[in-house]
Design an enzyme around this catalytic site. Structure first.
Site, mmCIF file in Angstrom:
data_model
loop_
_atom_site.group_PDB
_atom_site.id
_atom_site.type_symbol
_atom_site.label_atom_id
_atom_site.label_comp_id
_atom_site.label_asym_id
_atom_site.label_seq_id
_atom_site.Cartn_x
_atom_site.Cartn_y
_atom_site.Cartn_z
ATOM 1 N N TYR A 151 -9.930 -64.309 55.248
ATOM 2 C CA TYR A 151 -9.200 -64.267 53.943
ATOM 3 C C TYR A 151 -7.851 -64.069 54.348
ATOM 4 O O TYR A 151 -7.437 -62.949 54.564
ATOM 5 C CB TYR A 151 -9.963 -63.325 53.063
ATOM 6 C CG TYR A 151 -11.259 -63.627 52.675
ATOM 7 C CD1 TYR A 151 -12.089 -64.745 52.852
ATOM 8 C CD2 TYR A 151 -11.888 -62.641 52.090
ATOM 9 C CE1 TYR A 151 -13.329 -64.814 52.422
ATOM 10 C CE2 TYR A 151 -13.366 -62.663 51.579
ATOM 11 C CZ TYR A 151 -14.034 -64.014 51.963
ATOM 12 O OH TYR A 151 -15.229 -63.999 51.457
ATOM 13 N N LEU A 198 -19.825 -66.124 38.460
ATOM 14 C CA LEU A 198 -19.485 -66.475 37.307
ATOM 15 C C LEU A 198 -18.716 -67.920 37.562
ATOM 16 O O LEU A 198 -18.011 -68.397 37.094
ATOM 17 C CB LEU A 198 -18.168 -65.797 36.844
ATOM 18 C CG LEU A 198 -18.534 -64.426 36.354
ATOM 19 C CD1 LEU A 198 -17.418 -63.608 35.845
ATOM 20 C CD2 LEU A 198 -19.592 -64.470 35.261
ATOM 21 N N SER A 205 -16.478 -68.276 32.623
ATOM 22 C CA SER A 205 -15.673 -67.270 32.046
ATOM 23 C C SER A 205 -14.626 -68.016 31.280
ATOM 24 O O SER A 205 -14.126 -67.433 30.210
ATOM 25 C CB SER A 205 -15.139 -65.935 32.902
ATOM 26 O OG SER A 205 -14.117 -66.746 34.026
#
Length: 323
Positions: A63, A211, A217
């Site tokens: 990352y 999600l 969302s």
């Protein structure tokens, strides 16, 4: 730091690892979802999460690359380290501008040492093989990770995007504490074999993108505000021909599952943590599952060039020993 709330704790796996029932995925703070966010803001968010009882923090050396681990290292200063369960990953090497999957002992040992330095910690609580190197028998990789456990550099071993057979072979060498996998109402292929295998072996499940990478969302409007360098712009499920078709419910799958929704916004974190108090009836669960059947989702999770559990089987150990 906010006063701790009643976030329940769960056992992850069978080796005694205890974590908050919801974790915090930290990838988007530094990469993949548009430009990196300011360190002070993200450190404030991490401290808010820990103070709220969400203490299971998830990162990886890829990352950034590397910058997310450095960010967490800064956030863990001042006594915060003792309050969290820290998970990071190895296995995706960036060489000559291209990602290479590696699970050989020399590489993983060097990767672990580098992660310890960037995180500025003596020990990693949960260390995952991020992607499976199909050139190296999984027994060889886990054997080296076992040595790192014995040396006190890591406490628990995890796998990410591993097939059921790979999980079994790995677990036979050293107990696997957790398998990280994409699991949501539009990513349910793992329910057929991988989830039952984990539960049979007493391995915890860590669900990433619960999600739907933000789709559940926000809905189809999500793409309207994504930066051009957000990698979701190119994922199959977010293409126009698939996006309008896909649905947006959410679900909960048991007390051996820890979802790690990622966010860079305080208000989104607060909404995520409130979801822990939502209890769905069996009838509501059945309705959600019927809506989110495999036939109702268009587009793959990733492009075919990206390694997933479906392509994670490794050669037999005998082939390595004979080489």
């Amino acid at each position: 730091m906010a006063a701790s709330t009643a976030v329940r704790r769960i056992k992850l796996g069978s080796q005694g690892h205890e974590v908050s029932a919801q974790g915090l995925g930290c990838m988007g703070m530094s990469s993949a979802y548009g430009p990196p966010k300011p360190d002070p803001d993200m450190i404030k968010l991490i401290h808010h999460a820990v103070g709220s009882g969400v203490t299971f923090l998830d990162t990886s050396d890829i990352y950034g690359p590397h910058t997310n681990e450095i960010l967490l290292g800064k956030a863990l200063k001042g006594g915060v380290r003792q309050k969290v369960e820290l998970a990071t990953k190895f296995g995706v090497s960036l060489a000559d501008g291209k990602n290479e999957i590696r699970g050989d002992p020399a590489y993983l040992r060097a990767a672990c040492e580098a992660s310890l330095k960037r995180l500025d910690v003596d020990c990693i609580d949960l260390y995952y093989q991020h992607r499976i190197d199909t050139r190296v028998p999984v027994e060889v990789t886990i054997g080296e990770l076992k040595k790192l456990v014995e040396e006190g550099k890591i406490k628990y071993i995890g796998l990410s995007e591993a097939s059921a057979s790979t999980i079994r072979r790995a677990h036979a060498v050293h107990p696997i504490t957790a398998v990280q996998l994409e699991w949501s109402l539009w990513s349910r292929d793992v329910e057929a074999e991988i989830v039952p295998t984990c539960r049979e072996l007493g391995i915890g499940i860590v669900a990433y993108s619960p999600l739907g990478r933000g789709f559940f969302s926000v809905g189809s409007k999500l793409l309207e505000n994504l930066p051009k360098d957000d990698f979701r712009q190119n994922l199959p499920r977010f293409q126009p021909e698939n996006l309008a078709h896909n649905t947006n419910p959410r679900h909960h799958q048991g007390d051996d599952v820890c979802p790690i929704p990622g966010t860079t916004k305080m208000e989104n974190f607060n909404q995520n943590i409130r979801a822990l108090s939502v209890k769905l009836t069996p009838e509501e669960m059945a309705e959600l599952k019927s809506i989110a059947s495999a036939d109702n989702v268009k587009g793959g999770r990733y492009h075919s060039s990206i390694s997933t559990w479906e392509t994670s089987d490794t050669p037999p150990l005998s082939s390595w020993e004979a080489a």
